[in-house]
Design an enzyme around this catalytic site. Structure first.
Site, PDB file in Angstrom:
ATOM      1  N   GLU A 117       0.720  -1.513  -0.502  1.00 47.18           N
ATOM      2  CA  GLU A 117       0.487  -0.069  -0.305  1.00 47.18           C
ATOM      3  C   GLU A 117       0.749   1.471   0.052  1.00 47.18           C
ATOM      4  O   GLU A 117       2.260   1.366   0.775  1.00 47.18           O
ATOM      5  CB  GLU A 117      -0.836   0.211   1.477  1.00 47.18           C
ATOM      6  CG  GLU A 117      -1.621  -1.446   1.586  1.00 47.18           C
ATOM      7  CD  GLU A 117      -2.058  -1.298   2.935  1.00 47.18           C
ATOM      8  OE1 GLU A 117      -2.467   0.141   3.744  1.00 47.18           O
ATOM      9  OE2 GLU A 117      -3.005  -2.538   3.599  1.00 47.18           O
ATOM     10  N   LYS A 119       1.917   4.158   1.323  1.00 45.81           N
ATOM     11  CA  LYS A 119       2.199   5.447   2.740  1.00 45.81           C
ATOM     12  C   LYS A 119       2.438   6.490   2.636  1.00 45.81           C
ATOM     13  O   LYS A 119       2.897   7.167   2.135  1.00 45.81           O
ATOM     14  CB  LYS A 119       4.084   4.660   3.204  1.00 45.81           C
ATOM     15  CG  LYS A 119       3.345   5.493   5.123  1.00 45.81           C
ATOM     16  CD  LYS A 119       4.719   4.810   4.956  1.00 45.81           C
ATOM     17  CE  LYS A 119       5.538   5.050   6.770  1.00 45.81           C
ATOM     18  NZ  LYS A 119       5.023   6.610   6.920  1.00 45.81           N
ATOM     19  N   ASP A 121       1.861   9.979   3.726  1.00 51.78           N
ATOM     20  CA  ASP A 121       2.158  11.273   4.414  1.00 51.78           C
ATOM     21  C   ASP A 121       1.070  12.475   5.077  1.00 51.78           C
ATOM     22  O   ASP A 121       0.394  13.532   4.456  1.00 51.78           O
ATOM     23  CB  ASP A 121       3.087  11.964   3.471  1.00 51.78           C
ATOM     24  CG  ASP A 121       4.319  12.395   4.080  1.00 51.78           C
ATOM     25  OD1 ASP A 121       3.775  11.668   5.507  1.00 51.78           O
ATOM     26  OD2 ASP A 121       5.574  13.974   4.209  1.00 51.78           O
ATOM     27  N   TYR A 233      -6.779   1.718   6.360  1.00 51.21           N
ATOM     28  CA  TYR A 233      -5.490   0.732   5.588  1.00 51.21           C
ATOM     29  C   TYR A 233      -5.467  -0.266   6.958  1.00 51.21           C
ATOM     30  O   TYR A 233      -4.342  -1.429   6.940  1.00 51.21           O
ATOM     31  CB  TYR A 233      -3.963   1.092   5.892  1.00 51.21           C
ATOM     32  CG  TYR A 233      -3.719   2.286   7.046  1.00 51.21           C
ATOM     33  CD1 TYR A 233      -2.986   0.821   8.655  1.00 51.21           C
ATOM     34  CD2 TYR A 233      -3.249   3.362   6.884  1.00 51.21           C
ATOM     35  CE1 TYR A 233      -2.749   2.236   9.334  1.00 51.21           C
ATOM     36  CE2 TYR A 233      -3.121   3.891   7.763  1.00 51.21           C
ATOM     37  CZ  TYR A 233      -2.525   3.478   9.390  1.00 51.21           C
ATOM     38  OH  TYR A 233      -2.061   4.329   9.962  1.00 51.21           O
ATOM     39  N   LYS A 321      10.884   2.788   1.999  1.00 50.55           N
ATOM     40  CA  LYS A 321      10.720   4.412   1.841  1.00 50.55           C
ATOM     41  C   LYS A 321      11.350   5.231   0.416  1.00 50.55           C
ATOM     42  O   LYS A 321      12.140   4.655  -0.349  1.00 50.55           O
ATOM     43  CB  LYS A 321      11.710   5.342   3.091  1.00 50.55           C
ATOM     44  CG  LYS A 321      11.493   5.238   4.278  1.00 50.55           C
ATOM     45  CD  LYS A 321       9.686   5.588   4.494  1.00 50.55           C
ATOM     46  CE  LYS A 321       9.394   6.267   5.731  1.00 50.55           C
ATOM     47  NZ  LYS A 321       9.871   7.145   6.606  1.00 50.55           N
ATOM     48  N   CYS A 415      17.803  47.025   7.520  1.00 51.04           N
ATOM     49  CA  CYS A 415      17.200  46.424   7.173  1.00 51.04           C
ATOM     50  C   CYS A 415      17.070  46.698   6.005  1.00 51.04           C
ATOM     51  O   CYS A 415      16.994  47.657   5.666  1.00 51.04           O
ATOM     52  CB  CYS A 415      15.347  46.768   7.706  1.00 51.04           C
ATOM     53  SG  CYS A 415      14.069  46.336   6.356  1.00 51.04           S
ATOM     54  N   CYS A 418      13.982  49.302   4.993  1.00 50.30           N
ATOM     55  CA  CYS A 418      13.775  50.200   5.533  1.00 50.30           C
ATOM     56  C   CYS A 418      15.218  51.145   6.095  1.00 50.30           C
ATOM     57  O   CYS A 418      15.143  51.513   6.683  1.00 50.30           O
ATOM     58  CB  CYS A 418      12.108  50.784   6.751  1.00 50.30           C
ATOM     59  SG  CYS A 418      13.021  49.364   7.873  1.00 50.30           S
ATOM     60  N   CYS A 431      14.160  43.009  11.975  1.00 54.33           N
ATOM     61  CA  CYS A 431      13.929  44.390  12.212  1.00 54.33           C
ATOM     62  C   CYS A 431      13.322  45.556  12.981  1.00 54.33           C
ATOM     63  O   CYS A 431      11.584  44.237  12.993  1.00 54.33           O
ATOM     64  CB  CYS A 431      13.548  44.949  10.546  1.00 54.33           C
ATOM     65  SG  CYS A 431      12.882  46.148   9.752  1.00 54.33           S
ATOM     66  N   CYS A 436       7.950  49.322   9.395  1.00 51.90           N
ATOM     67  CA  CYS A 436       9.368  48.922   8.388  1.00 51.90           C
ATOM     68  C   CYS A 436       7.936  48.838   7.237  1.00 51.90           C
ATOM     69  O   CYS A 436       7.109  48.037   7.289  1.00 51.90           O
ATOM     70  CB  CYS A 436       9.925  48.239   8.234  1.00 51.90           C
ATOM     71  SG  CYS A 436      10.367  47.156   7.016  1.00 51.90           S
TER      72      CYS A 436
HETATM   73  S1  IVH Z   1      -0.268   0.594   8.606  1.00 52.62           S
HETATM   74  C1  IVH Z   1       1.633  -0.218  13.392  1.00 52.62           C
HETATM   75  N1  IVH Z   1      -0.650   1.556   5.975  1.00 52.62           N
HETATM   76  O1  IVH Z   1       2.724   5.308   9.300  1.00 52.62           O
HETATM   77  C2  IVH Z   1       1.115   0.849  12.296  1.00 52.62           C
HETATM   78  N2  IVH Z   1       0.838   2.655   8.274  1.00 52.62           N
HETATM   79  O2  IVH Z   1       5.167   5.452   9.920  1.00 52.62           O
HETATM   80  C3  IVH Z   1       0.387   0.372  11.467  1.00 52.62           C
HETATM   81  N3  IVH Z   1       1.196   5.400   7.154  1.00 52.62           N
HETATM   82  O3  IVH Z   1       1.080   5.554  11.602  1.00 52.62           O
HETATM   83  C4  IVH Z   1      -0.025   1.436   9.986  1.00 52.62           C
HETATM   84  N4  IVH Z   1       0.056   4.747   5.372  1.00 52.62           N
HETATM   85  O4  IVH Z   1       0.062   6.809  10.050  1.00 52.62           O
HETATM   86  C5  IVH Z   1       0.125   1.837   7.656  1.00 52.62           C
HETATM   87  N5  IVH Z   1      -1.138   2.118   3.802  1.00 52.62           N
HETATM   88  C6  IVH Z   1      -0.392   2.509   5.432  1.00 52.62           C
HETATM   89  C7  IVH Z   1      -0.006   3.579   5.851  1.00 52.62           C
HETATM   90  C8  IVH Z   1       0.459   3.855   7.104  1.00 52.62           C
HETATM   91  C9  IVH Z   1       0.497   5.597   6.130  1.00 52.62           C
HETATM   92  C10 IVH Z   1       1.649   5.914   8.567  1.00 52.62           C
HETATM   93  C11 IVH Z   1       0.687   5.621   9.729  1.00 52.62           C
HETATM   94  C12 IVH Z   1       1.294   4.826  10.732  1.00 52.62           C
HETATM   95  C13 IVH Z   1       2.832   5.956   9.945  1.00 52.62           C
HETATM   96  C14 IVH Z   1       3.986   5.155  10.551  1.00 52.62           C
END
Ligand code: IVH
Length: 681
Positions: A117, A119, A121, A233, A321, A415, A418, A431, A436
């Site tokens: 899946e 991840k 942000d 998720y 990552k 500055c 000004c 400043c 200003c």
């Molecule tokens: S599973 C044990 N699935 O990433 C935590 N987390 O770095 C189980 N996150 O706190 C999380 N996408 O907020 C999972 N597809 C995904 C995710 C995901 C983003 C975040 C989540 C977690 C953090 C950990």
């Protein structure tokens, strides 16, 4: 309409609206037009207006409009919300796969099924459903204890208030927690920041901060204005259902109305998972939201327990990552920017370079110390990086590429706008000149912005024009502008000049919280302005408040307190205030609280609660104090009248003892409440 007909129609409307919601948000396949949806929604609102007792807590109309909270309640997670082990290199991912096979006694050549899946942000949230109804939503917090943000999560369209139970393979279990990530798309994030720039509020550095800031609003109406998304998720607590695989779980989630990320994919063998990571990484610029990698999960949930946990994270998943997005370019010059509050920020002007799908020409260097520490010079070849942040940063200089003509950075001592002498405050240069021009225009633009005086005829171009033509130099000058002055300006005609004067006149009657926000006091945004005006409901009271008085208010810390006091002490701002009022600015004050039935022993008394309360929640305790005319405040000072201590009290207890503030146990406090209530009967 009689009550019974209304009840039946209400149920029909609920079912239909929920079905439309589900098709629209979860399946991305709308059944009706927005207008049709709105018509049904208005009909439901009308029924609820006529028969308020028919309002169901899971009504589609209940998503917005809840009252602001004083603070969030705490939530202890039934199942902790842990973190995920990170991998940056492909080799670590192969090792992960090898470890899984070893722990599960599988042959080396076995291809494990992985569910991969994106991840997202954002920030994680846990939602508890009991008999299909959303009863609680919380933040992750420290993983064991989070905050109750139910009201805010309800404002997100992708959060079902009630789960679907028809046409599902298996009905949702009686009690479970669904977990997911709340985030904001790149576009909505951009728009949010643009709006904040317009109103002079501090910008969010990245989409994650914006999502986090939005779900942690005490006023759910603000959360409702933010366009948040939530993809589910996983599970926390689960009762009465066995689900064999992650892919099956997410399929059930989808049927119940809990939308998983559509990009999630089942991969046979780790090589396929790695390939999918690479594919998403190359496509990330085209995806509507920020991701920082993929999460690779063993698909077979029945092995999860055997695989177990390390101290922080489960062994059956790995966050692989993405690389930080970097580029190399040259610094042409280092420029100094002066912000609304006068802070000087060095900015690298770069030879244009492509990074994460955009052309970058500027990167922040934060402050002078940072430049020195990293030894960054004008003319240097540098690595710049975007880590989800709006403004790219200079990571380091390629020192071995220097040619000898690079020049070291010197912070200015006057500055650039000004010419006032610059003051140093810790790592910052500022400043100090209150007039200003760099600050003036920013301050005026803020003053007339939508949540302040809201004079939309005064856009930033016109403000600049008025400043450069010498007609305004301070916010109060706006109210002294005349038709004759405006009409002779270039680009103004009689009609537009008259409109502007009319808009200014209309704006003069203003609610107190907007007025305070408009003043542009450092650290005082819309929300804090509302808090201040609630606690100090007259301008005179706020003007006279000391730092201690201010800090006694929940959410007001020392920095805000100091800024407020400084603002009202400042000669220039006092004069400006006086001139505004003299020009006819009329402040509308909040209605005084309904007179209580006479003074009580709690009247005007300030209470602080500390430690874990056992016989009541914090919110109940506060409500009792307020009901009888007292105030619940967050920090202990000489002005605190009572400190009520629960189990394991912290430093507030020590401070109360040191200051000699009367200390009550929870029972003593409840005893007082009982006495007052019998007194009043
Ligand atoms: S599973 C044990 N699935 O990433 C935590 N987390 O770095 C189980 N996150 O706190 C999380 N996408 O907020 C999972 N597809 C995904 C995710 C995901 C983003 C975040 C989540 C977690 C953090 C950990």
């Amino acid at each position: 309409m009689d009550r019974e007909t209304a009840r039946q129609r209400r149920d029909e409307l609920h079912t239909r609206l929920e079905e439309y919601n589900y098709h629209y948000y979860v399946l991305d396949d709308p059944l009706v037009t927005d207008a049709e949806y709105d018509t049904l929604m208005s009909e439901l609102r009308e029924i609820e207006r006529l028969f308020p007792d028919l309002i169901r807590p899971d009504s589609p109309t209940r998503r917005v409009g809840a009252e602001p909270l004083a603070e969030f309640g705490k939530v202890t997670h039934r199942v902790p919300m842990l973190s995920i082990e990170d991998a940056h290199q492909e080799a670590e991912v192969w090792n992960f796969d090898a470890r899984i096979k070893r722990l599960l006694d599988l042959p080396d050549n076995h291809a494990v099924d992985y569910f991969v899946e994106p991840k997202m942000d954002g920030v994680s949230a846990s939602l508890t459903y009991e008999r299909g109804i959303l009863i609680l939503g919380s933040t992750r917090g420290n993983g064991y204890e989070g905050e109750d943000i139910t009201q805010n999560l309800k404002t997100i369209s992708l959060v079902p208030l009630r789960l679907k139970t028809d046409q599902v393979a298996i009905p949702p279990p009686p009690l479970f927690e669904a977990r997911g990530e709340v985030f904001i798309s790149k576009n909505d994030f951009g728009r949010l920041n643009e709006e904040r720039a317009r109103t002079g509020e501090q910008l969010f550095a990245n989409a994650r901060n914006a999502a986090a800031g939005s779900v942690r609003q005490l006023d759910p109406r603000i959360t409702a204005q933010r366009k948040l998304t939530l993809y589910f998720y996983g599970l926390g607590y689960l009762e009465g259902l066995e689900i064999e695989t992650q892919s099956r779980l997410l399929e059930l989630f989808r049927q119940w109305g809990l939308k998983p990320n559509p990009l999630a994919k089942l991969c046979h063998g780790i090589a396929a998972a790695i390939a999918y990571h690479h594919q998403i990484e190359t496509e990330r610029d085209r995806i509507a939201y920020e991701m920082d990698g993929v999460v690779i999960k063993v698909n077979d949930r029945t092995c999860w327990e055997r695989l177990g946990m390390t101290t922080r994270s489960p062994r059956w998943m790995l966050a692989y990552k993405f690389k930080a997005q970097e580029a190399t370019t040259r610094i042409k010059a280092i420029d100094i920017q002066v912000g609304r509050t006068g802070v000087l920020t060095p900015v690298a002007l770069l030879e244009p370079v492509q990074l994460a799908g955009v052309t970058v020409q500027r990167a922040t260097l934060h402050n002078a110390d940072e430049i020195k520490r990293k030894d960054i010079r004008t003319g240097d070849l540098v690595i710049i990086q975007r880590a989800g942040d709006v403004i790219p940063k200079v990571v380091r200089a390629l020192v071995d590429q220097r040619q000898g003509n690079e020049t070291e950075f010197q912070m200015v001592d006057i500055c650039p706008v000004c010419q006032s002498e610059i003051m140093r405050e810790g790592a910052l240069h500022r400043c100090p000149n209150p007039i200003c021009p760099a600050k003036t225009s920013e301050r005026i633009i803020h003053f007339v912005s939508i949540n302040a005086f809201n004079i939309d005829q005064l856009g930033s171009k016109i403000v600049q024009q008025l400043i450069s033509s010498g007609l305004i130099a301070d916010v109060a000058d706006i109210f002294y502008l005349t038709f004759e002055q405006i009409v002779q300006l270039p680009r103004f005609a009689e009609k537009s000049a008259r409109n502007l004067i009319e808009a200014i006149t209309k704006s003069k009657t203003i609610a107190f919280d907007r007025f305070i926000f408009a003043l542009g006091i450092r650290n005082v945004g819309s929300h804090i302005a509302t808090v201040l005006t609630r606690e100090f409901p007259r301008l005179e009271l706020l003007e006279q408040a000391s730092e201690d008085d201010l800090m006694n208010v929940h959410e007001i810390g020392p920095e805000i307190a100091r800024s407020v006091v400084r603002f009202f002490q400042d000669e220039q701002s006092r004069l400006s205030l006086e001139r505004m009022l003299a020009a006819g600015v009329t402040i509308i004050y909040p209605e005084p609280a309904p007179a209580s039935s006479g003074p009580t022993p709690f009247s005007e008394k300030a209470f602080v609660f500390t430690g874990e309360l056992e016989q009541m929640t914090r919110n109940q305790a506060k409500a009792m104090v307020e009901q009888y005319g007292g105030r619940a405040v967050s920090s202990v000072s000489q002005k605190t009248d009572y400190v009520v201590v629960g189990q394991n009290p912290g430093s507030k207890y020590d401070k109360a003892r040191a200051l000699g503030v009367p200390i009550l146990t929870e029972s003593e406090f409840l005893e007082m409440v009982k006495n007052i209530s019998s007194l009043l009967e």
